[in-house]
Motif scaffolding. Structure first.
Motif, PDB file in Angstrom:
ATOM      1  N   ARG A 175      53.989  13.721  24.697  1.00  0.00           N
ATOM      2  CA  ARG A 175      53.842  12.276  24.887  1.00  0.00           C
ATOM      3  C   ARG A 175      53.803  11.913  26.369  1.00  0.00           C
ATOM      4  N   MET A 176      53.130  10.833  26.661  1.00  0.00           N
ATOM      5  CA  MET A 176      52.968  10.399  28.046  1.00  0.00           C
ATOM      6  C   MET A 176      54.229   9.684  28.532  1.00  0.00           C
ATOM      7  N   VAL A 177      55.025  10.382  29.341  1.00  0.00           N
ATOM      8  CA  VAL A 177      56.218   9.788  29.952  1.00  0.00           C
ATOM      9  C   VAL A 177      56.244  10.205  31.415  1.00  0.00           C
ATOM     10  N   PRO A 178      56.948   9.443  32.273  1.00  0.00           N
ATOM     11  CA  PRO A 178      57.077   9.871  33.669  1.00  0.00           C
ATOM     12  C   PRO A 178      57.657  11.275  33.731  1.00  0.00           C
ATOM     13  N   THR A 179      57.060  12.127  34.514  1.00  0.00           N
ATOM     14  CA  THR A 179      57.503  13.517  34.551  1.00  0.00           C
ATOM     15  C   THR A 179      57.440  14.048  35.971  1.00  0.00           C
ATOM     16  N   ASN A 180      58.005  15.205  36.174  1.00  0.00           N
ATOM     17  CA  ASN A 180      57.971  15.826  37.494  1.00  0.00           C
ATOM     18  C   ASN A 180      56.558  16.270  37.829  1.00  0.00           C
ATOM     19  N   TRP A 181      56.220  16.235  39.137  1.00  0.00           N
ATOM     20  CA  TRP A 181      54.835  16.490  39.509  1.00  0.00           C
ATOM     21  C   TRP A 181      54.416  17.935  39.274  1.00  0.00           C
ATOM     22  N   ASP A 182      55.350  18.885  39.242  1.00  0.00           N
ATOM     23  CA  ASP A 182      54.963  20.266  38.953  1.00  0.00           C
ATOM     24  C   ASP A 182      54.501  20.415  37.502  1.00  0.00           C
ATOM     25  N   VAL A 183      55.075  19.603  36.589  1.00  0.00           N
ATOM     26  CA  VAL A 183      54.632  19.623  35.193  1.00  0.00           C
ATOM     27  C   VAL A 183      53.235  19.018  35.082  1.00  0.00           C
ATOM     28  N   THR A 184      53.003  17.926  35.809  1.00  0.00           N
ATOM     29  CA  THR A 184      51.668  17.318  35.835  1.00  0.00           C
ATOM     30  C   THR A 184      50.638  18.311  36.358  1.00  0.00           C
ATOM     31  N   LEU A 185      50.982  19.016  37.433  1.00  0.00           N
ATOM     32  CA  LEU A 185      50.070  20.014  37.998  1.00  0.00           C
ATOM     33  C   LEU A 185      49.767  21.113  36.986  1.00  0.00           C
ATOM     34  N   TYR A 186      50.777  21.589  36.287  1.00  0.00           N
ATOM     35  CA  TYR A 186      50.579  22.667  35.302  1.00  0.00           C
ATOM     36  C   TYR A 186      49.567  22.256  34.228  1.00  0.00           C
ATOM     37  N   ASN A 187      49.729  21.045  33.698  1.00  0.00           N
ATOM     38  CA  ASN A 187      48.843  20.616  32.611  1.00  0.00           C
ATOM     39  C   ASN A 187      47.438  20.296  33.097  1.00  0.00           C
ATOM     40  N   LEU A 188      47.318  19.706  34.287  1.00  0.00           N
ATOM     41  CA  LEU A 188      45.978  19.447  34.811  1.00  0.00           C
ATOM     42  C   LEU A 188      45.268  20.751  35.167  1.00  0.00           C
ATOM     43  N   GLN A 189      46.010  21.725  35.694  1.00  0.00           N
ATOM     44  CA  GLN A 189      45.404  23.027  35.998  1.00  0.00           C
ATOM     45  C   GLN A 189      44.970  23.740  34.723  1.00  0.00           C
ATOM     46  N   LYS A 190      45.731  23.544  33.657  1.00  0.00           N
ATOM     47  CA  LYS A 190      45.355  24.112  32.361  1.00  0.00           C
ATOM     48  C   LYS A 190      44.017  23.536  31.900  1.00  0.00           C
ATOM     49  N   ALA A 191      43.841  22.231  32.095  1.00  0.00           N
ATOM     50  CA  ALA A 191      42.575  21.580  31.725  1.00  0.00           C
ATOM     51  C   ALA A 191      41.428  22.109  32.577  1.00  0.00           C
ATOM     52  N   VAL A 192      41.657  22.292  33.880  1.00  0.00           N
ATOM     53  CA  VAL A 192      40.619  22.813  34.784  1.00  0.00           C
ATOM     54  C   VAL A 192      40.208  24.217  34.371  1.00  0.00           C
ATOM     55  N   ASP A 193      41.175  25.054  34.024  1.00  0.00           N
ATOM     56  CA  ASP A 193      40.875  26.430  33.612  1.00  0.00           C
ATOM     57  C   ASP A 193      40.075  26.452  32.318  1.00  0.00           C
ATOM     58  N   MET A 194      40.408  25.556  31.399  1.00  0.00           N
ATOM     59  CA  MET A 194      39.667  25.492  30.128  1.00  0.00           C
ATOM     60  C   MET A 194      38.249  24.988  30.357  1.00  0.00           C
ATOM     61  N   GLU A 195      38.108  24.024  31.262  1.00  0.00           N
ATOM     62  CA  GLU A 195      36.771  23.490  31.563  1.00  0.00           C
ATOM     63  C   GLU A 195      35.905  24.542  32.231  1.00  0.00           C
ATOM     64  N   ALA A 196      36.521  25.373  33.080  1.00  0.00           N
ATOM     65  CA  ALA A 196      35.766  26.399  33.799  1.00  0.00           C
ATOM     66  C   ALA A 196      35.202  27.458  32.857  1.00  0.00           C
ATOM     67  N   THR A 197      35.860  27.672  31.733  1.00  0.00           N
ATOM     68  CA  THR A 197      35.377  28.671  30.760  1.00  0.00           C
ATOM     69  C   THR A 197      34.635  28.022  29.591  1.00  0.00           C
ATOM     70  N   ASN A 198      34.221  26.763  29.768  1.00  0.00           N
ATOM     71  CA  ASN A 198      33.409  26.034  28.779  1.00  0.00           C
ATOM     72  C   ASN A 198      34.085  25.874  27.415  1.00  0.00           C
ATOM     73  N   VAL A 199      35.394  25.871  27.387  1.00  0.00           N
ATOM     74  CA  VAL A 199      36.112  25.734  26.118  1.00  0.00           C
ATOM     75  C   VAL A 199      35.796  24.408  25.444  1.00  0.00           C
ATOM     76  N   PHE A 200      35.751  23.335  26.230  1.00  0.00           N
ATOM     77  CA  PHE A 200      35.559  22.005  25.651  1.00  0.00           C
ATOM     78  C   PHE A 200      34.148  21.830  25.093  1.00  0.00           C
ATOM     79  N   GLU A 201      33.167  22.555  25.640  1.00  0.00           N
ATOM     80  CA  GLU A 201      31.785  22.431  25.176  1.00  0.00           C
ATOM     81  C   GLU A 201      31.495  23.343  23.989  1.00  0.00           C
ATOM     82  N   GLU A 202      32.090  24.515  23.983  1.00  0.00           N
ATOM     83  CA  GLU A 202      31.724  25.533  22.994  1.00  0.00           C
ATOM     84  C   GLU A 202      32.570  25.479  21.727  1.00  0.00           C
ATOM     85  N   GLU A 203      33.807  25.056  21.833  1.00  0.00           N
ATOM     86  CA  GLU A 203      34.671  25.069  20.658  1.00  0.00           C
ATOM     87  C   GLU A 203      34.566  23.746  19.902  1.00  0.00           C
TER      88      GLU A 203
END
Length: 554
Positions: free
Chosen positions: A237-265
């Motif tokens: 859920r969207m709640v105020p969180t520490n910035w290292d947690v925000t970085l982890y999840n945004l980096q996860k999205a970047v890694d998935m986008e780089a391998t075309n996960v969102f387009e192919e799956e």
């Protein structure tokens, strides 16, 4: 006989009453320790304390007013011990100003919205880093002209430690202006009359500067974009969180986008994905915040690091950020990189002296890393910065050495207070050398005819001429082999007999904290929250419990 029996009975009854009162006092003090140690509101009738008492003593009725009185009494007792230790301790200390806010998730009635805390950081008699809370008050209860400066002044006067404060640690630049600090510095120097540490450092919290740098980038990622990314990566859920947690999840999205996960799956076809422009913002955040996180992880994931570790790690971050700025491939990335590099460079320049001085007092580095850093072609700092650090350290060492010299016998005031002997020596020896020589010529000196004594003076003078200072000796010795897990304070404690003066300098410089929080507290994205149990307590009780909890030995 009847009268005697009645007196004996009365005396026996009084004795029983005294024993009962003492037993009740012991019980309430034991309960006070539980409340302080476990953070329990003594007014909360549904807390574990009444339940615990009923289990042990079913007939005992808890009086919360007596429990509060026991807490306040124990705090006053502990405070006197803390005050004496801070005054009598050999080293200097850092005072830290912090602002805490109530959590948005609290359902119970809130008496106080925010709190001001003043803490002391120092190396104790065993050369271990300590943090003690000296004041913790609801902001509304403080009727002060300047909430920052006056809060600190009140604590200094309350604990009578005007001559012990060497450093102020503030959250960020907006909290204490230059003029306000200059006024405070004059005040503390006049109050303390401290000859050793005449310069009071103003330190800005490193973890807060990192937070502000992250905020510079994150402000362009709106809540709607975050909501879409949350769905894509399965981020709770969207709640105020520490910035290292925000970085982890945004980096996860970047890694998935780089391998075309969102387009192919197929699973992601029904989700709205970020636009190309939005992906640029996310990738910019991840790349630059990732640089900050690499250094933050080394600094903050553990106990409070001593100040010697900051210089080389922040120098690394400076190089990483400049490299990213040099290699930026789009206008948005370059604008953000310039923005955070500008903020970091200001912090680096302001903190350079204290961090570099601490680095020199790290036997793994000494002058080597400072000179190496200043010699790099891509670094704009010239060699004069290294010279400034060495000159400052020599001056500081000289003041400590002067304060350690016994006074001449003719100084009667010094003998009245043996602890201040070095200070009197320092004061009286500030005269001009020419004036001293003229004074000597006016008085007959019978020692000139003492042949053996004159030979001793020549011998002693020649040996002093070739004698190295502790600082020179330390700098000339080879550096230690690099070892990451190294306790600099422990090393100086063990070398205290070899460097009795320089080790005192090292203790006071290395114990400057540079940051207010470690572990998850260092990554707080916004305001720091206070403990939930204090939000509905009266001011005196809040201060007593928060301070006492940080003084476990007392």
């Amino acid at each position: 006989m009847v009268i005697l029996d009645m007196k004996k009975k009365q005396k026996l009854d009084d004795s029983v009453d005294d024993e009962a009162q003492e037993e009740e006092k012991r019980r309430y003090r034991s309960m006070a320790k539980v409340a302080i140690g476990y953070g329990i509101n003594p007014s909360d009738e549904n807390s574990v304390i009444p339940e615990m008492i009923h289990t042990v003593c079913p007939d005992f009725s808890l009086d919360t007013s007596k429990l509060k009185s026991a807490i306040l009494e124990m705090h006053e007792e502990g405070k006197e011990k803390v005050k004496k230790m801070l005054k009598d301790g050999e080293g200097k200390l850092t005072l830290c100003y912090e602002w805490f806010w109530t959590s948005d998730d609290i359902d119970e009635p809130i008496l106080n919205e925010d709190f001001i805390g003043i803490s002391a950081y120092f190396a104790d008699e065993n050369w271990k880093m300590k943090k003690w809370i000296l004041g913790y008050h609801p902001r509304a209860s403080l009727c002060l002209k300047d909430i920052y400066v006056d809060s600190i002044k009140n604590v200094i006067l309350d604990y009578e430690m005007e001559s012990k404060v060497s450093t102020l640690l503030m959250p960020n630049y907006g909290d204490l202006g230059v003029k306000a600090f200059d006024d405070f510095r004059k005040w503390i120097e006049e109050k303390g009359k401290n000859l050793i540490g005449s310069r009071v450092f103003l330190i800005y919290c490193c973890s807060d500067i990192f937070r502000l740098m992250v905020d510079d980038m994150f402000k362009d990622i709106n809540i709607w974009l975050m909501g879409r990314v949350r769905l894509l990566v399965g981020w709770g859920r969207m709640v105020p969180t520490n910035w290292d947690v925000t970085l982890y999840n945004l980096q996860k999205a970047v890694d998935m986008e780089a391998t075309n996960v969102f387009e192919e799956e197929e699973d992601y076809q029904d989700y709205e994905q970020p636009s190309d422009e939005e992906w640029i913002k996310i990738k910019t955040f991840c790349k630059l915040a990732g640089c900050i996180y690499k250094v933050a992880k080394e600094l903050f994931d553990g106990e409070y690091p001593t100040s010697n570790v900051y210089f080389h790690l922040l120098a690394e971050l400076k190089v990483m950020l400049n490299k990213e700025l040099k290699n930026g491939d789009n206008d948005y990335f370059l604008s953000k990189a310039k923005e955070i590099v500008k903020r970091f460079d200001k912090y680096w320049n302001d903190m350079f002296l204290v961090m570099a001085t601490a680095s020199v007092l790290d036997p793994r580095f000494k002058l080597n890393y400072l000179q190496f850093y200043c010699s790099k072609n891509e670094v704009s700092d010239d060699g004069s910065k290294a010279e400034t650090v060495v000159d400052y350290l020599r001056g500081l060492y000289a003041r400590y050495a002067a304060s350690d010299i016994s006074p001449l016998p003719k100084r009667p005031d010094a003998s009245m207070n043996p602890n201040s002997s070095g200070l009197f020596k320092f004061l009286f020896d500030e005269e001009d050398e020419d004036e001293e020589e003229e004074e000597k010529e006016k008085k007959p000196d019978g020692y000139k005819d003492f042949v053996l004594f004159q030979e001793f003076l020549k011998y002693e003078g020649s040996s002093r001429e070739f004698q190295e200072s502790e600082l020179d000796s330390y700098l000339k010795e080879p550096v230690m082999e690099w070892k990451k897990d190294f306790n600099a304070l422990e090393w100086w404690r063990e070398e205290n007999s070899k460097y009795p003066i320089l080790s005192g300098v090292a203790r006071d410089i290395l114990s400057i904290p540079i940051t207010r929080g470690t572990s998850h507290r260092a990554y707080v994205a916004d305001k720091r929250e206070c403990p939930d149990f204090i939000v509905s307590m009266e001011a005196k009780l809040v201060n007593a419990m928060m301070c006492s909890e940080s003084w476990p030995r007392f």
